[in-house]
Write an enzyme that holds these catalytic residues in place. Structure first.
Site, mmCIF file in Angstrom:
data_model
loop_
_atom_site.group_PDB
_atom_site.id
_atom_site.type_symbol
_atom_site.label_atom_id
_atom_site.label_comp_id
_atom_site.label_asym_id
_atom_site.label_seq_id
_atom_site.Cartn_x
_atom_site.Cartn_y
_atom_site.Cartn_z
ATOM 1 N N GLU A 294 0.698 -1.520 -0.111
ATOM 2 C CA GLU A 294 -0.057 0.143 -0.271
ATOM 3 C C GLU A 294 0.978 1.152 0.478
ATOM 4 O O GLU A 294 0.048 2.033 -0.988
ATOM 5 C CB GLU A 294 -0.861 -0.242 1.160
ATOM 6 N N THR B 14 -5.250 9.462 -5.806
ATOM 7 C CA THR B 14 -5.796 9.297 -3.851
ATOM 8 C C THR B 14 -4.001 10.296 -3.049
ATOM 9 O O THR B 14 -5.292 10.988 -2.285
ATOM 10 C CB THR B 14 -4.927 8.555 -3.892
#
Lengths: 331, 331
Positions: free
Chosen positions: A152, A205
Site C-alpha cells: 500500500e 488518492t
C-alpha cells in the site's frame, strides 16, 4: 511492524523451503470501502463484489515474474520490481527465508483503478493470500498485514491499513493504532447490503489527501468521535438505525465531495430511495450506500447510475452484502 | 429537546394531579466519570460509590422548599429558585402540569463539590428520580434526561450530558449527538472495577474547559477517534486489554493534567500497581483507574492517597464496580 515480521518468520519457518504441495492457486480478494464516512483513516469494510484475482504458479527458475495483467488498460507495470503484488510477495518470501522460490503471477483486475475501492489493496492481498496458500502456510492471515501495508505504501505513498486490513480479514475492521499496529475485527448486522457506484472521473488518492485540512475545530472533532462511537456501537448492537444516524462526516466529506460530480444530488437520490446512509468510499470518486436488503441496494445503484448517465458521466455499479471472510481460493 | 419534554407531558398526564401513593421517598444517585480519557464530551460511566442522596416529602403548601442540605460546607443555596435540584424538579413538574404540588427536599451530598465526579449531576438526578418515584411515574428514565440537562446547564454553564446521562441510566453511556439528542447505553465487562481519588485542590469546571484548545491537528483527532472506537469495541467485546490500550488522550489530558498535582507520577503509581488504565475524571481534579478486580482498585486508591499525603495534599478515595442501574430508592 518489524516485530510482526519477525514473528511470521518464526512461525512460517517450516514453509521456508517451499515444501507446500500446491503447484498453482487462483485467489480472489475483495474491494474495500475505507473511512466508512465517520471513521477517516481508522475504519474500513470489505464487499463481495467487485474484487481482484491472482493466479500464481510455481516455476523452476528462481524469482518472480508477472506474465499477464488484465483489466488495467495497460496502466500497471509487468516489471516485478515495480508491481505492488510482486513486491509484497517478495517481502513475504524474504521474511520466511524463501527468496529464491520461482513464481509466476497473473493479475486480473476486476475493478477500476483509482476508484476509491481499494484496488491496489485487493491485488496485494490476493497475491499474499496466494503465496500463503501455495506454500501451505496456515498462520493467522493477520500476520500478512505488515506485508500488505508495504504494498500500500508503494501504491499510494502511505502505508495505511484501512483498505488492506478489511481486504485481508473481511467484514468491518478498525485500525485503532498504527504504532503499535492494533487492528480489531468488528461484527456487522445480518442483511446489511452495500450499493457502490464508481463515477468515471479522475480523483487521484494523493490529491484527495492533500486537500484535507491539517487543522480542525475541536467541536467538529467531538462530533466526529461521537459518530464513530455510535457507528461502532451500531455494528455491535446490529442496530441499523443507529449505524445510519452515526454515518455523518463534518470534516472530510465537505472537502472531498467537491471532487465528485453531483455528490449531494446523489446522496439525495440514495436517501430518497431507502438508503440507510450514503458517503464517499475512501478518497473517492466511488460512493456507497448501506441498505437493509439487496433489492434496495440494486434500486439505488440503478438510480445513481441513471443520474450519472444523464449528466454524461460513465459509471460502474456494484451490489453486495458485507464480505465476511476476506480473500478466498477460487480455483 | 422541546419535543422530548412534550412527550413526557403526554405520557405523564395521568400523574399530573399528583395522585401517586407515596408520601416521601429517599433516593440515591451515583457519581459519574465523564470523558473516560478518550471520549471527551461524549462518554461517561457511573460508579456505585460515591453518590448523593435526596429525601423528598409531599407537603400541603404548594411549591418546593429545601429544608436541609448536608455535606456541602454551606456552599449550595437553600433557595429553591437557585438550587439545581429544585429547579430541575420544577421544570419536570411544569412539563406535566403539576406546578402547584407541594414538596420539601433534603439534599445529602456524599461527595465533594467541584471534584470532577459529576457532583451536581448526581444531586439533580436524585431529585428527578425522587419526584418520578413519588408521583408513581413509570415512564422511561431516559425521558428525564432533558430536565437533568437543564440542571447541568445551571450548575456548569453548559447543558452537557456526559455526567447526567450515566447518572440517570447507569453503566457506560455514549452521547452520540446533542442535536438531536441521541444517547446510547453501552455494556461493560463483568468484574471491571474503578479506583477514584479526589485530590483536594480547586479546579473549576469552567476554567478547565477554557484552557482546552479550540483548534487541533487532524492527525491527533484521528488518533483520538481510533481510540474511542477501540474503547467502545472493548466494552462490547468485554476485552479489558483493548479497553486499556484504547484509553489514551492526546488532546485534552496533556492540557488539563497541568491543573492536577503530580498527575503523571500518579499515573505511574497506578500503572505500576496493576491498573488497566488511568486518567482524569471529567474536568478533574479527580483521577480514576480501571482494574480487573476490587483488590487492585483498593491497592491503587491507597497508594495514590499515600502519595498525595506525602506531598501534603488531602484526598478522598473510592473503590467501586461500574454502576449498573443508575439511581435507586433506598428508603
Amino acid at each position: 511492524m518489524s516485530n510482526d515480521i519477525q514473528e511470521v518468520k518464526k512461525e512460517s519457518s517450516s514453509y521456508a523451503t517451499g515444501l507446500g504441495s500446491l503447484e498453482s492457486v487462483h485467489v480472489f480478494a475483495p474491494a474495500t470501502v475505507a473511512n466508512v464516512v465517520c471513521g477517516f483513516d481508522v475504519l474500513g469494510f470489505a464487499v463481495n463484489e467487485p474484487g481482484d484475482e491472482v493466479i500464481m504458479r510455481r516455476k523452476d527458475k528462481p524469482g518472480i515474474t508477472i506474465s499477464k495483467i488484465t483489466g488495467d488498460d495497460g496502466r500497471l507495470p509487468l516489471d516485478p520490481a515495480k508491481n505492488t503484488v510482486s513486491v509484497s510477495v517478495q517481502h513475504y518470501l524474504d521474511s520466511i527465508g524463501s527468496s529464491d522460490i520461482g513464481l509466476d503471477i497473473e493479475l486480473h483486475k476486476k475493478m477500476p483503478i483509482g476508484s476509491g475501492l481499494g484496488s491496489s489493496s485487493a491485488s496485494t492481498v490476493a497475491g499474499l493470500f496466494a503465496i500463503k496458500t501455495l506454500l501451505g502456510d496456515d498462520t493467522d492471515p493477520m500476520k500478512l498485514l505488515p506485508f500488505a501495508m508495504k504494498g500500500e505504501e508503494m501504491a499510494c505513498g502511505h502505508g495505511h491499513a484501512d483498505n488492506v486490513a478489511p481486504a485481508l480479514l473481511g467484514g468491518f475492521v478498525l485500525i485503532r493504532s498504527y504504532d503499535p499496529l492494533d487492528v480489531v475485527r468488528l461484527p456487522s448486522p445480518k442483511g446489511l447490503y452495500c450499493a457502490i457506484v464508481f463515477p468515471d472521473v479522475d480523483v487521484p488518492t494523493r490529491e484527495a489527501r492533500q486537500i484535507i485540512r491539517n487543522k480542525i475545530q475541536m467541536k467538529d472533532a467531538v462530533t466526529q468521535w461521537g459518530n464513530i462511537a455510535g457507528l461502532v456501537s451500531g455494528l455491535f448492537m446490529q442496530d441499523v438505525d443507529l449505524i445510519g444516524r452515526s454515518m455523518q462526516d463534518v470534516l472530510v466529506e465537505p472537502v472531498r465531495s467537491m471532487l465528485i460530480p453531483d455528490f449531494y444530488k446523489m446522496r439525495e437520490i440514495a436517501m430518497e430511495n431507502g438508503a440507510v446512509s450514503f458517503g464517499i468510499s475512501g478518497s473517492g470518486p466511488s460512493v456507497f450506500a448501506f441498505t437493509r436488503d439487496e433489492e434496495t441496494a440494486k434500486l439505488i445503484t440503478q438510480k445513481l447510475q441513471q443520474h450519472l448517465t444523464n449528466i454524461k458521466i460513465g459509471s460502474n455499479g456494484y451490489v453486495s452484502p458485507i464480505n465476511d471472510g476476506g480473500p478466498k481460493v477460487i480455483g
